[in-house]
Design a protein around this motif. Sequence first.
Motif, PDB file in Angstrom:
ATOM      1  N   THR A  70      27.424  74.557  72.568  1.00  0.00           N
ATOM      2  CA  THR A  70      28.703  74.803  71.839  1.00  0.00           C
ATOM      3  C   THR A  70      29.240  76.112  72.157  1.00  0.00           C
ATOM      4  O   THR A  70      30.706  76.388  72.473  1.00  0.00           O
ATOM      5  N   LYS A  72      28.179  79.667  61.189  1.00  0.00           N
ATOM      6  CA  LYS A  72      27.941  78.523  61.023  1.00  0.00           C
ATOM      7  C   LYS A  72      29.083  77.427  61.673  1.00  0.00           C
ATOM      8  O   LYS A  72      28.553  76.202  62.158  1.00  0.00           O
ATOM      9  N   GLU A  73      30.166  77.906  61.434  1.00  0.00           N
ATOM     10  CA  GLU A  73      31.140  76.875  61.740  1.00  0.00           C
ATOM     11  C   GLU A  73      31.735  76.987  63.188  1.00  0.00           C
ATOM     12  O   GLU A  73      32.925  76.965  63.542  1.00  0.00           O
ATOM     13  N   ASP A 115      31.537  75.164  65.797  1.00  0.00           N
ATOM     14  CA  ASP A 115      32.086  74.131  66.520  1.00  0.00           C
ATOM     15  C   ASP A 115      33.526  74.115  66.390  1.00  0.00           C
ATOM     16  O   ASP A 115      34.297  73.951  67.204  1.00  0.00           O
ATOM     17  N   THR A 116      34.113  74.258  65.050  1.00  0.00           N
ATOM     18  CA  THR A 116      35.249  74.494  64.839  1.00  0.00           C
ATOM     19  C   THR A 116      35.953  75.608  65.474  1.00  0.00           C
ATOM     20  O   THR A 116      37.257  75.491  65.905  1.00  0.00           O
ATOM     21  N   ASN A 153      29.401  67.563  62.876  1.00  0.00           N
ATOM     22  CA  ASN A 153      30.362  68.384  63.835  1.00  0.00           C
ATOM     23  C   ASN A 153      29.608  69.874  63.931  1.00  0.00           C
ATOM     24  O   ASN A 153      30.295  70.375  64.590  1.00  0.00           O
ATOM     25  N   VAL A 154      28.645  70.017  63.152  1.00  0.00           N
ATOM     26  CA  VAL A 154      28.108  71.514  63.476  1.00  0.00           C
ATOM     27  C   VAL A 154      26.455  71.250  63.954  1.00  0.00           C
ATOM     28  O   VAL A 154      25.783  70.546  63.236  1.00  0.00           O
ATOM     29  N   ASP A 189      23.229  71.284  61.986  1.00  0.00           N
ATOM     30  CA  ASP A 189      23.211  70.372  61.167  1.00  0.00           C
ATOM     31  C   ASP A 189      23.310  68.998  61.189  1.00  0.00           C
ATOM     32  O   ASP A 189      23.470  68.096  60.344  1.00  0.00           O
TER      33      ASP A 189
END
Lengths: 330, 330, 330, 330
Positions: C116, C295-296, C298-299, D114-115, D118
């Motif tokens: 990612t 942690k976010e 991907d977004t 999406n993460v 996780d």
Amino acid sequence: MKTSHVNRNIRTDLAIEARELLMGEVRQEIPGVQLDTEDVDGIHITRVEITTREAEKRMGKKQGKYITLEAPGLRQKNTELQEKVARHFTKELLSIINIDAKASVLVIGLGNWNVTPDALGPRVVKDLLVTRHILELQPETLGEGFRPVSALAPGVLGITGVETSEIIQGLVEKVKPDLLIAIDALAARNLSRLHTTIQIADTGITPGSGVGNKRLGISRETIGIPVIAVGVPTVVDAVTIADDLISHLLAALMQEAGESSPVYKVVRSIAEGDKRAVMAEVLEPYGGRLMVTPKEIDTLVEDMARLLAGAINAALHPAIASEEAGKYLH
Amino acid sequence: MKTSHVNRNIRTDLAIEARELLMGEVRQEIPGVQLDTEDVDGIHITRVEITTREAEKRMGKKQGKYITLEAPGLRQKNTELQEKVARHFTKELLSIINIDAKASVLVIGLGNWNVTPDALGPRVVKDLLVTRHILELQPETLGEGFRPVSALAPGVLGITGVETSEIIQGLVEKVKPDLLIAIDALAARNLSRLHTTIQIADTGITPGSGVGNKRLGISRETIGIPVIAVGVPTVVDAVTIADDLISHLLAALMQEAGESSPVYKVVRSIAEGDKRAVMAEVLEPYGGRLMVTPKEIDTLVEDMARLLAGAINAALHPAIASEEAGKYLH
Amino acid sequence: MKTSHVNRNIRTDLAIEARELLMGEVRQEIPGVQLDTEDVDGIHITRVEITTREAEKRMGKKQGKYITLEAPGLRQKNTELQEKVARHFTKELLSIINIDAKASVLVIGLGNWNVTPDALGPRVVKDLLVTRHILELQPETLGEGFRPVSALAPGVLGITGVETSEIIQGLVEKVKPDLLIAIDALAARNLSRLHTTIQIADTGITPGSGVGNKRLGISRETIGIPVIAVGVPTVVDAVTIADDLISHLLAALMQEAGESSPVYKVVRSIAEGDKRAVMAEVLEPYGGRLMVTPKEIDTLVEDMARLLAGAINAALHPAIASEEAGKYLH
Amino acid sequence: MKTSHVNRNIRTDLAIEARELLMGEVRQEIPGVQLDTEDVDGIHITRVEITTREAEKRMGKKQGKYITLEAPGLRQKNTELQEKVARHFTKELLSIINIDAKASVLVIGLGNWNVTPDALGPRVVKDLLVTRHILELQPETLGEGFRPVSALAPGVLGITGVETSEIIQGLVEKVKPDLLIAIDALAARNLSRLHTTIQIADTGITPGSGVGNKRLGISRETIGIPVIAVGVPTVVDAVTIADDLISHLLAALMQEAGESSPVYKVVRSIAEGDKRAVMAEVLEPYGGRLMVTPKEIDTLVEDMARLLAGAINAALHPAIASEEAGKYLH
């Protein structure tokens, strides 16, 4: 993706197609079926209402309201038209929803995310503005103009081992929403409707009666709250295309031969018997599991999912002006 | 995914189907086309060799060897059969490759990863054991029994803006491999061959002559090194199915009518003219861009990609026993 | 994702961070490094130019221009700010590109789509408006205001077995573009710059000198045409964070102790020796392969990729008004 | 991914790490905590049982059994070791499950798909052999040796707007399984445990007490049936690493200074105060949302998900010999 039968072989989930088929047979208006159409911004809007038990039976569609937006231009990438369709969809959805500003809504994305043409529902859910938890835990971060929205893409029977309607019932008992919106990919009869048509219905979802389709419905009767179904046709069943092709050819043959010709009768009688055999022979071995889709299905599903998510966000949250629907997508 | 025409309407990338079609018309063996078949472990292996210029023209397929493995059982999930097919594929691939143990190989995964039925090539490349860089930089980490393998999924013209054959030529000039293997999704004529058939050809890939298909070929002539093409049919063109359906129906009608009947002639003459019109009418508006696939296409492509990747790994690296092909996948 | 060293332990790909580090050590302006800053629309723009051989050496960055746009607000979802950043990025990119309206451009998305934080380049390429083939085959469908753009995400050495710079060289020889734009995820030194900073450089990409990093550069010297590098930091190396933490703590200890204190000397001498040992101990066993990310991630990568793709489309095609950059995304 | 605190700053979801930490402080066996270890096939198995209320409090872990399998070799791709770990995991899972052959099981894949770090739970669910619907509708297609298994990946609060425990409660009331297995990605304290350690616990899942973590637990108390938790650490919190680094450095400083040295006291007192300030300064602005992971996280999660899915399939369905666990994956 569910399928329901109007007549043998022809599967369509669209009320307008069921009506067209029936009209084609009976060649007159159908009692108990009201119709209203509108053309605006390059979009053809049809509002069908089935009002009697008998019309329900003949149409093979539950009593209730069906609104269809058709925009053939969506087949080409056209962001301006997409925005117009989104705006009209928002308006039509609001006209059928009829709940107050604080009412809570649960959105269910039906279908299988591993199968592209069936992934529409899960894809829409991915882009929804989900607010229920924020309004409960930190309402101050949102401001005015948002209602509690929750969402789930439960998967399909083959993935979970559980009837989708059971998962939804369990969830509804916990979340206690005032309204459920179920989004699903549909099967159409007519190729021109793939990815260009959106149907909104206040009837919920009634699964077809075909084999392996024993899933319970998702409707006020089974769930206990109003259920709005939103669907877009993404496939035509190969059997439908086959039937269409053969019917068209036979019609052409018979017309050219003329009714009085001996050919006419022969073709007709032979045809009735052979049609099925030929279809079975050609479509075997994948039989009922074959679908016809445009090659660019992946892009078409993605585009439609964004359109729907933006328009549903705008319909559910007054704070989101329809014009800016796209802004709140992830 | 490329397509080539044997006769009007019918598109097939499989040499065995081109031969079947031609045999259906001429009803005798075709000079210049040699055939050898074998049935083993539930797999039907056909080895076709086109040896003359004239056979090339009649078949619409380049001179060279075409090996086909057919295993209808692959339509069902069957890991044991998958392993058997993988083993036989490895063996057949080795028989056609004919390079020495140190020769370097470049594998190209053709097709569009965004379109499921066209994603086979890129998916195979994803699971290949790529070793060229390791053998150059840290050969000691690999041990004996590995040859230099490199790989690329270059995408399609619409994604890159560059002819795939040009990208490959540029790469070949830098990497200087001894052999190129090109993997591609194919179009079949017969639904029963979808996801159950693998074709290996030593002819490279010659794009069809259809509109929008002006891509240059990928073959020894354009690339300068031997090119082995590996392909699996993942779609049947909707036009092919339509043509098949109508032809079958007309044949049935004519047979029942009998050649002496006046019906026979009428049907025949009418049919020739109407066939195209009916097909155009029904398949419009998506026309040439419609495909027919099984609904579970995503899983079928995934399974076949794993099978091929494992079997190619086993063929290219002697250290990988065919039985353990799966082990080196990511 | 490449990394280059300013001093031991600290890895940064950003020229502004290299300058900050050097300034922190020498505490005076650096000869041969010109600086210009601007604050507009909540964006901090820094234009650094390295003009001498000596400054190049001290900074550890090639001679040339480096433009950085910093918008801390991007850490939160803020579509209005995203649009402003996109507009200013387009403007700065155009100022550094300096080619005529018909010149052709090849965009390369560097990095590994399976990882990612390294997927930024491939993700940007996915949303580019690629036109080279259309302008060649059907120019009439596009109208005025589009230049020939082609694009490729070649993958990384571990995926292809081929040095990325070799793949690009081969492609450039075939496509013969006038300019190359290379997009890459970067490593920053400072967590606050992750996903909030964009760097544009006219120097191309020079890979770090670390072990396993022997990839050749991608620059005018190796490719033969101007190379603009566009990068966004998506990770901080865990070693960098560790070094930062320990340095901060030691500085705090020493400051409180006072320079004259015997503690000061002891801490200092001990620290120098222990720092490395402690870092090795704690960061083992994943050592150099550890990264720190939000942690976010991907977004954040997805949002930045869309921003960049839209802004690059607007910069390359005059027909696309910057305000409507988003419209041409798939 | 949930997190629970043993002491300030240090977050770990592993009972063995909680025990190690506590042992490090008290330097003696902890009453009420039983321990049993075994080394086999390169795997270190630890069985911890917390038997008293007081031990529960001191450990910060619920009373119950915790089994941990550690295989550092999993950090490298090693299919043979993966298979051994899968076999031992199956055995340990069966030892803790203790249900009869016909009992039905619901598997829940917790976490956010999406993460990447996780996504472990949802990824495992994807590869499970789900049988509940087949045993109900067409039991004859399966044969002997399969129990009813259903599965759901419900997503996280931010995706659905609904507490995960509520979704599960609703589902359990409909499906009425005899046992629930919940799979989740964990946070570890020690980098060496990332992707090399599997924990099985019969205590269910108790969410941490941190801010924004008010989710209800998933355990026999809230769900009404036994809950087995299966987890694998995929991240270390950046705060944990920072704390570790600083603690190690201070310990080293103090040890070299010697307890009698004046440096010792100064370092100690200063340290206590500065530690937090330094950590806050360096880790700001992403603060609590930063994680440390190996760069190859995507592959590591994928590999572990396959291992777990295969091993759980083998544990739940006697018909699946553990050796062939991989065969039933999609």
